[in-house]
Enzyme design. Sequence first.
Site, PDB file in Angstrom:
ATOM      1  N   GLU A  57       0.888  -1.159   0.000  1.00 50.31           N
ATOM      2  CA  GLU A  57       0.000   0.000   0.000  1.00 50.31           C
ATOM      3  C   GLU A  57       0.924   1.206   0.000  1.00 50.31           C
ATOM      4  OE1 GLU A  57      -1.251   2.761   0.549  1.00 50.31           O
ATOM      5  OE2 GLU A  57      -3.036   2.736   1.778  1.00 50.31           O
ATOM      6  N   GLU A  66       4.636   8.357  -3.761  1.00 48.66           N
ATOM      7  CA  GLU A  66       5.342   7.882  -2.565  1.00 48.66           C
ATOM      8  C   GLU A  66       6.475   6.922  -2.912  1.00 48.66           C
ATOM      9  OE1 GLU A  66       2.728   6.308   0.369  1.00 48.66           O
ATOM     10  OE2 GLU A  66       1.677   8.193   0.692  1.00 48.66           O
TER      11      GLU A  66
END
Length: 687
Positions: A144, A153
């Site tokens: 995730e 990210e």
Amino acid sequence: MKTFCGQPQPATEDVDWEEESEEYDFHQEIARSSYADMLHDHDRNKKYYAGIREAVGRVKARGQEVIVLDIGTGTGLLSMMAVTAGADYCYAVEVFKPTSEAARCIVEKNGFSDKIKIINKHSTDVTVGPDGDMRTRANVLITELFDTELIGEGALPSYEHAHRNLVQADCEAVPHRARVYAQLVQSETLWSWAHLQPQTVGPSQLLPSSALAQCAGSHAVCDIQLSQVPPHSFSSLSSPRTMFSVDFSKPVSSAPQTYSSSFVAQCSGQAQVVLSWWDLDMDPSGSIVCSMAPSWTYVDPSAAPWRDHWMQSVYFLSEQRAVSEGEELSLTVSHDDYSLWYSLRGQRSSDSVAPVPRPCCSCLAHLVWNRPRFGELNDKRRTESYVAALRKVVREDSVCLSVSDGSLLPLFAHLLGAKKVFSVESIKMAKQVIQQVLEANQLQGSVELLEGKAERLSSRDLQDLQISVLMGEPYFSSALLPWHSLYFWYCRSALASRLSADAVVLPRAATLHMVAVEFENLWRIRAPCGTCEGFDVTAMDEMIQRSLDFRESREAEPHSLWEYPCRALTASAAAMSFDFTQCVPQKPITRRGSLPFLRSGRCHGVAMWMEYHLTEDITVSAGLVGPISEQGTCEWSPHQKQAVFFLRSPCDAAGDGGAQVSYTFTFEPSAGDVRMDFSAQSPPFEV
């Protein structure tokens, strides 16, 4: 060990570096992380769970031991799901130490310590082998690692490294693949967030400089709750299109890539903006899909799940372009290892798509003004209010001084006939941007641009003139919370000796307003989770609360409330007033009172904003821009962030005026800040 942290000082617009304990940084990170929002995302959780069950089942069907690698485990939730689904062992990687410690507690409390190993490292530092962090490579990869832009990210480098070093060649990945979608639209509202529009001042019109007009803009993504942008505010030039996909079960490359999608324009208009989002296939068949699409793409918009950890993205084309209905177009998306950018071509592209350079600001304005600030400067109603107020106070003999960052007020004052106009800019780039606008309108020399701090201006800087009109929006780029703009008051006080006896201060006053609210969804970012999908995650709740108690729980935080619908449970009220015609007082000012609940509901907190009284009859609000409806519906300014103070425990309001929210506000002149506290009170019990 100590750490130095920058603390903004509203009284001086400076940043003071203060020594804090070593705990300060991670408490700040945890308190502001909104982890709870992710745990409350039931749609995400159940689809991950379903995808994990299927992946574990496929590996077991091959007769293999199921070894899971969970990168970015957070609470350990997905690893616990995997063990429950039948995985033999999980390696759960979490780089942030406080979170990894919470995950270790959660795993132990739920009875999975013998099946889950928490590894406090970045995944690229994890080793495999008899003496390594992992005994063997994994055959199920769970991650995730996504943000609103999907890859922001560092998902691509992490997947690339994992496939090379940490997982088997035939591994099953959950999610299995991601798809990125884009829709080309015309939207004057959204376009106004990226480019300065012409400004009308009486019979005159201020034009942006050519550098501003031709600038490609900022490459940074604009991430918002796109569901709150009504479809009537844009025209769709294309349907949503799949731009590219990433298969996470196969080796992934973080190298720059460019993709193109050809289509025929649905209607004529100005191609200005690309709306973008993504979804996840949790399984190879694509039967389990977790979508980030805005609510207006759903047949039933109310069925769209709410989440704040993943939103949608708005990208601005380098320049707007007229397109005709039926015209063949090609929308191109490029990405590096962390970001995306879009471009538009006027013809069908070939299979081999040439790389498109990343947009880069060349005019400086996008480095000085953020997107809401562009929108604020382009707000015609707001501009009309300031022009009307200036028209009331500016005379032929007026000597004006503007105190704001990157403001157009001094140009307005000149066009309205002021004798002399000074403008002080604390940021050199802001001064250069305003200089560009002056030159573009042949107004060189009409405004004396000064650089530095307003409170340090000397008589020489002001050419020994007395200021007859001191003006400000006020807007300061360093302001985080609404009352930080009180820096204008400190400048006014420092300049008292430079003001003429009959000087006008605009705005003449400000009022801090408040209203107790029930949030439709924003409450989730602060709400304890307790049990998540059957797993006890109270250790995470407790960790977050400790960090909030460290500093943040008694402070307000900024939010753009136009993105987060709420319902007013009380009337709006003035908490404190600030008289700019007078100097800043020497002693603290404290105000106490209460807000009776007028509507039934669940009170999550109090929203606050500033209203500026430009003249006796002209007020500009940085919060509510219309009356509260009978049902409590609020309409918020999209250009400013409001402040929200979350109650430690939400309270139920009956709406009969018996219960109330009590408040205490204290203005601290030495700090230029406002301290506050709220508590919900029920009526006394009657026997």
